[in-house]
Write a protein that holds these residues in place. Structure first.
Motif, PDB file in Angstrom:
ATOM      1  N   VAL A 181       2.776  51.894  17.169  1.00 36.80           N
ATOM      2  CA  VAL A 181       2.028  52.072  15.834  1.00 36.80           C
ATOM      3  C   VAL A 181       0.761  52.417  15.948  1.00 36.80           C
TER       4      VAL A 181
ATOM      5  N   ALA B 152       0.164  47.314  10.527  1.00 37.38           N
ATOM      6  CA  ALA B 152       1.557  47.372  10.595  1.00 37.38           C
ATOM      7  C   ALA B 152       2.061  47.714   8.974  1.00 37.38           C
ATOM      8  N   ARG B 340       7.451  48.768  18.977  1.00 37.85           N
ATOM      9  CA  ARG B 340       7.828  47.249  18.776  1.00 37.85           C
ATOM     10  C   ARG B 340       8.850  46.775  19.308  1.00 37.85           C
ATOM     11  N   ASP B 369       2.879  45.227  15.095  1.00 38.66           N
ATOM     12  CA  ASP B 369       2.832  46.369  15.526  1.00 38.66           C
ATOM     13  C   ASP B 369       3.050  46.669  17.059  1.00 38.66           C
TER      14      ASP B 369
END
Lengths: 452, 452
Positions: A181, B152, B340, B369
């Motif tokens: 992310v 996230a 993740r 995240d």
């Protein structure tokens, strides 16, 4: 050996010089076409094929125009005389879907709709939704920085790509970006590639950021207004009320009338304009009712449905826009974008351009994000000078209002002469010099974006 | 005239050569410091001051290190011998807030928290929330591509900047990006600037994408697990269940014990780890209950509160992490990020590194995240070679798992020797050559990111 001979020796049957293929590669959906046919179309089926083409191209100084499905609207994928048209349309594999990491790794030639059909089986979707999604490729969506109807709520392509695999001008392959992310290692070349229209490298793979399918209903609100200005002011009132619709589309009187005619619906009241709005998610119904109240308060005649199919019927009028334009003549579809607060002011400018240039400009707008598509209608295949003068006036108005030449279609060949007007000369040169770092020989889509 | 003489002639009292200012400019919050003090600190108060500094610097070939509040964790803003430290910390104005367009235009030196305090009066916020937000600047957040706890759900800095005003190496000012939601005019230089750590230009203004304050409650879930691996697996189960928390923080046994000790709380069960999760928005309570069920099913001992203050008390343990580390010795705070799904595997790798290198590595992770902050603890000001060896092992493990060296802190001086390992040599050279287009003389933060 000739360039064509070298391509054939390395790539055999993937090299296509049939008249039909060469002719197709000259144009996209903008209506613009190159003056001459390219040398050949190469149908790459794997990364190695792309690398082989770029090695031959860089060794021989031959220009390469990368193509997906050819649905662009700026002429960026049009291949001309002496150029290789490098098609990645056959590279359609989905290499990975990871629901846990909310990502997919795909080849560039897969159609947006085909990808989303596959993702749906995992309860996932890739949010970018250009109107062309049934016929445009993921790679093309990325290369043009494509937008769509859902952008205000669900973001643009830049928000939905984690990483890219790119073949450089000389055939080397590099991997940009991340699977995580977060990631800030060095410069963000992934973002630089998005919207670079084939001038920096060939996208051969993409790591996409996915979303889970939004649970809940989809509700639709349709409202008609006495004037297009009233409709624009009402759309701003929705945004100002703090409600975020998934879709908020505005049709001006010309486009509304043309769409009604195409669909054989009763003609709308002359001069009237329409907003079509969809809400989604758990609060869809509450938001639709709140929007209906705002629109009624803004003078609209409002219909609300919580039924998905009835909603699709209401949206069908909006979706008929492009075929409706084709019934009027040849359309130059423009793509200015302004800050949302300037939407009504931009419609005033369009009315002024219509008056001063004696043209009719049907407009559909993604009102939720300030992106307008003014359609200049004319006869025959070539854009007349008078239409370009009207378009020029309109572009400058958008820039004056704090907006941009192009919200989602890109520069290509059709808007390159206005690029420096928006960027300024200093930034234009900086951008061109960055492109030269990727492409010192100038073989990647020359003559596009940065004028040759 | 000397560089210092030229600076004084043009900028007068803004040029600071006090021993205290020079000393401050040598370090950031990483603990790393430059070998010698810089020539001077210039306290720019306006764009023209930045331009004047860059004109003098480029005319004389003098390196410039741009600084905000000096809260970075990679040594990127540390100014050394012969360099000008250019501080934009005094440029704190908010030039515009537009609730209709959901944007703000600000100067770079304003603190993140000060900006958000002002935005709150409009019902708005800027989402990036680095742990340093009370003491770090917006310009620094952008220059480092800072992350935070909410990423996230609410995105990273790249998702929250529409445009930038940048002074180039030779003093020219350019404006990148847009005020509109959409815009694909030319290359996305705004994204390229984000995370470029002072190597491409000086950010003197930013057009920020804002959000409306999220309505509804904030609910907090705290859960303890027998082992850190159990906690990591449980956090993945939350993501897999399709629930998107606002915050999901994981503390390993070392960090949990240290934070409890600092706060004079009863010692946790040895070996136990903790997840602290917050949900927000209209569905906060429903989501918190669903998360509690997932965590209980994953073997956690779970407490839920729908009370904001009680939630803050639970989060206080997490927020005590950094001061708690300082009680143990000097901390080298690392910043790897993995997909993740690889969080538990990364904790396994950290345990291996601890065993093989004979070190203790307290870890806090943004589990939502995949971003982990392993803390290497040692005595004295210099990072010992043995600690760098352990860190090297850990970086390579993160890259093997599909992750990255740095999720949110950047490269600076501390991680430049690993940059090519992650990017590959071809991409490393491409990035460096792009930086040279912006900075042909190599005066912008030399020796940072791309090794001198």
């Amino acid at each position: 050996m000739s360039v064509l001979g070298q391509l054939r020796a390395e790539l055999g049957d993937l090299v296509d010089t049939s008249p039909e293929a060469l002719e197709n590669a000259r144009a996209d959906k903008s209506g613009h076409r190159s003056a001459e046919a390219p040398l050949a179309v190469v149908h790459a089926e794997a990364v190695e094929h792309v690398q082989a083409v770029m090695r031959i191209a860089s060794a021989t100084g031959t220009p390469v125009v990368t193509r997906g499905a050819g649905t662009g609207l700026a002429g960026a994928a049009n291949a001309g005389g002496g150029e290789i048209a490098l098609s990645v349309r056959r590279m359609t594999r989905i290499l990975e879907v990871s629901p846990d990491d909310l990502l997919a790794v795909v080849e560039p030639g897969i159609l947006n709709a085909d990808l989303n059909a596959q993702l749906l089986t995992h309860g996932l979707w890739w949010a970018p939704d250009p109107a062309s999604k049934a016929i445009s490729t993921v790679g093309g969506n990325i290369a043009t920085g494509a937008g769509g109807l859902l952008c205000a709520k669900y973001g643009v392509v830049r928000d939905a790509v984690l990483g890219l695999d790119v073949v450089l001008a000389d055939g080397r392959l590099i991997r940009m970006g991340h699977r995580s992310v977060k990631g800030v290692t060095g410069l963000d070349l992934t973002s630089l590639m998005i919207g670079s229209e084939g001038t920096l490298g060939v996208i051969v793979g993409a790591t996409l950021k996915l979303r889970r399918i939004v649970p809940g209903d989809v509700c639709t609100v349709a409202a008609t207004f006495r004037t297009v200005r009233d409709a624009a002011v009402a759309s701003s009132a929705v945004t100002a009320a703090g409600i975020q619709p998934a879709i908020m589309e505005l049709m001006d009187p010309h486009s509304l009338a043309a769409a009604h005619a195409l669909l054989a619906l009763p003609a709308p009241t002359p001069g009237s304009a329409q907003l079509t709005i969809q809400t989604d998610g758990p609060a869809a119904a509450v938001e639709a009712d709140a929007i209906a109240a705002v629109l009624t308060g803004s003078g609209g005649t409002v219909a609300v449905t919580h039924d998905r199919e009835e909603g699709e019927r209401l949206l069908a009028i909006r979706r008929a826009m492009h075929p409706a334009m084709e019934t009027l003549g040849t359309a130059l579809i423009e793509d200015v974008s302004v800050p949302r607060s300037q939407l009504a002011a931009m419609f005033d400018e369009i009315a002024r351009v219509e008056r001063e240039h004696g043209v009719v400009i049907p407009v559909v707008a993604h009102a939720g994000d300030g992106n307008l598509h003014p359609n200049f209608i004319f006869e025959g295949p070539e854009v007349p000078a008078s239409i370009w003068e009207a378009a020029d006036d309109l572009f400058r108005a958008a820039i004056r209002l704090g907006g941009t030449l192009t919200g989602e279609h890109g520069i290509g060949v059709l808007k390159r002469r206005w690029l420096a007007d928006e960027l300024g000369d200093d930034q234009w040169r900086l951008q061109r010099d960055i492109a030269r770092v990727f492409d010192p020989q100038g073989i990647l889509n020359p003559g596009k974006v940065f004028e040759a």
